[in-house]
Design a protein around this motif. Structure first.
Motif, PDB file in Angstrom:
ATOM      1  N   GLU A  86     -13.018   0.565   6.287  1.00  0.00           N
ATOM      2  CA  GLU A  86     -13.445  -0.592   5.784  1.00  0.00           C
ATOM      3  C   GLU A  86     -13.511  -0.872   4.376  1.00  0.00           C
ATOM      4  OE1 GLU A  86     -17.411  -1.509   7.965  1.00  0.00           O
ATOM      5  OE2 GLU A  86     -16.373  -1.089   9.789  1.00  0.00           O
ATOM      6  N   ILE A  87     -13.900  -0.010   3.539  1.00  0.00           N
ATOM      7  CA  ILE A  87     -14.140  -0.129   2.243  1.00  0.00           C
ATOM      8  C   ILE A  87     -12.730  -0.243   1.676  1.00  0.00           C
ATOM      9  CG2 ILE A  87     -14.861   0.929   0.128  1.00  0.00           C
ATOM     10  CD1 ILE A  87     -17.069   2.102   1.793  1.00  0.00           C
ATOM     11  N   ASN A  88     -11.703   0.708   2.187  1.00  0.00           N
ATOM     12  CA  ASN A  88     -10.409   0.640   1.811  1.00  0.00           C
ATOM     13  C   ASN A  88      -9.700  -0.671   1.950  1.00  0.00           C
ATOM     14  OD1 ASN A  88      -8.036   2.154   0.625  1.00  0.00           O
ATOM     15  ND2 ASN A  88      -7.301   2.024   2.889  1.00  0.00           N
ATOM     16  N   ASP A  89     -10.045  -1.097   3.169  1.00  0.00           N
ATOM     17  CA  ASP A  89      -9.435  -2.567   3.444  1.00  0.00           C
ATOM     18  C   ASP A  89      -9.858  -3.418   2.603  1.00  0.00           C
ATOM     19  OD1 ASP A  89      -8.175  -1.430   5.639  1.00  0.00           O
ATOM     20  OD2 ASP A  89      -9.485  -1.956   7.145  1.00  0.00           O
ATOM     21  N   GLU A  90     -11.200  -3.546   2.167  1.00  0.00           N
ATOM     22  CA  GLU A  90     -11.908  -4.582   1.340  1.00  0.00           C
ATOM     23  C   GLU A  90     -11.019  -4.322  -0.334  1.00  0.00           C
ATOM     24  OE1 GLU A  90     -15.952  -3.959   1.419  1.00  0.00           O
ATOM     25  OE2 GLU A  90     -16.315  -4.566   3.573  1.00  0.00           O
ATOM     26  N   LEU A  91     -11.202  -3.269  -0.397  1.00  0.00           N
ATOM     27  CA  LEU A  91     -10.422  -2.949  -2.019  1.00  0.00           C
ATOM     28  C   LEU A  91      -9.166  -3.273  -1.752  1.00  0.00           C
ATOM     29  CD1 LEU A  91     -11.997   0.685  -2.794  1.00  0.00           C
ATOM     30  CD2 LEU A  91     -12.766  -1.515  -3.767  1.00  0.00           C
ATOM     31  N   GLN A  92      -8.249  -3.021  -0.924  1.00  0.00           N
ATOM     32  CA  GLN A  92      -6.943  -3.488  -0.742  1.00  0.00           C
ATOM     33  C   GLN A  92      -7.074  -5.045  -0.806  1.00  0.00           C
ATOM     34  OE1 GLN A  92      -4.414  -1.155  -0.966  1.00  0.00           O
ATOM     35  NE2 GLN A  92      -3.128  -2.771  -0.978  1.00  0.00           N
ATOM     36  N   ASN A  93      -7.701  -5.630  -0.054  1.00  0.00           N
ATOM     37  CA  ASN A  93      -7.573  -7.049  -0.074  1.00  0.00           C
ATOM     38  C   ASN A  93      -8.005  -7.647  -1.370  1.00  0.00           C
ATOM     39  OD1 ASN A  93      -6.937  -7.208   2.489  1.00  0.00           O
ATOM     40  ND2 ASN A  93      -9.152  -7.582   3.346  1.00  0.00           N
ATOM     41  N   GLU A  94      -8.884  -7.093  -1.969  1.00  0.00           N
ATOM     42  CA  GLU A  94      -9.439  -7.532  -3.385  1.00  0.00           C
ATOM     43  C   GLU A  94      -8.131  -7.206  -4.362  1.00  0.00           C
ATOM     44  OE1 GLU A  94     -12.419  -6.139  -6.723  1.00  0.00           O
ATOM     45  OE2 GLU A  94     -13.121  -6.179  -4.823  1.00  0.00           O
ATOM     46  N   LEU A  95      -7.595  -6.259  -4.563  1.00  0.00           N
ATOM     47  CA  LEU A  95      -6.341  -5.887  -5.121  1.00  0.00           C
ATOM     48  C   LEU A  95      -5.341  -7.077  -4.921  1.00  0.00           C
ATOM     49  CD1 LEU A  95      -5.071  -3.961  -7.287  1.00  0.00           C
ATOM     50  CD2 LEU A  95      -4.303  -2.742  -5.436  1.00  0.00           C
ATOM     51  N   ASN A  96      -5.155  -7.347  -3.676  1.00  0.00           N
ATOM     52  CA  ASN A  96      -3.972  -8.013  -3.420  1.00  0.00           C
ATOM     53  C   ASN A  96      -4.295  -9.421  -3.857  1.00  0.00           C
ATOM     54  OD1 ASN A  96      -2.425  -6.197  -1.758  1.00  0.00           O
ATOM     55  ND2 ASN A  96      -3.351  -6.763   0.096  1.00  0.00           N
TER      56      ASN A  96
END
Length: 102
Positions: A86-96
């Motif tokens: 979940e943290i990885n997905d949030e960080l990936q979304n933020e990066l995108n």
């Protein structure tokens, strides 16, 4: 010879009678001492087998306890992996979002 540990042990009355004759030098005349000796042999074999069973039971209980501990640790690790995904997905979304914003 341990009777219960021997795969060829007698399992019938005739088999035990043969064991008695064997311990009596082949004679059909059986003394009280011979009957006692064979009975004691059977008793000792039973004690030996019971001790082995107790040892196996202790090992099984130890393995079951280890299994419960590992199951608990596995559940904790599984939860932690879900959190990290979940943290990885949030960080990936933020990066995108940052990449799109530039």
């Amino acid at each position: 010879m341990l009777i219960l540990a021997n795969p060829d042990r007698p399992t019938t009355k005739e088999g035990f009678n043969a064991l008695i004759r064997q311990n009596n030098g082949g004679s059909d005349e059986v003394s009280k001492q011979i009957i006692y000796n064979v009975g004691y042999l059977v008793y000792c074999s039973n004690i030996y087998a019971l001790r082995q069973l107790k040892g196996y039971q202790d090992k099984i209980e130890s393995l079951l306890a280890d299994k419960m501990i590992l199951k608990s640790e596995n559940e904790g690790l599984h939860s932690r992996i879900k959190e990290l995904i979940e943290i990885n997905d949030e960080l990936q979304n933020e990066l995108n979002e940052r990449v799109r914003g530039q």
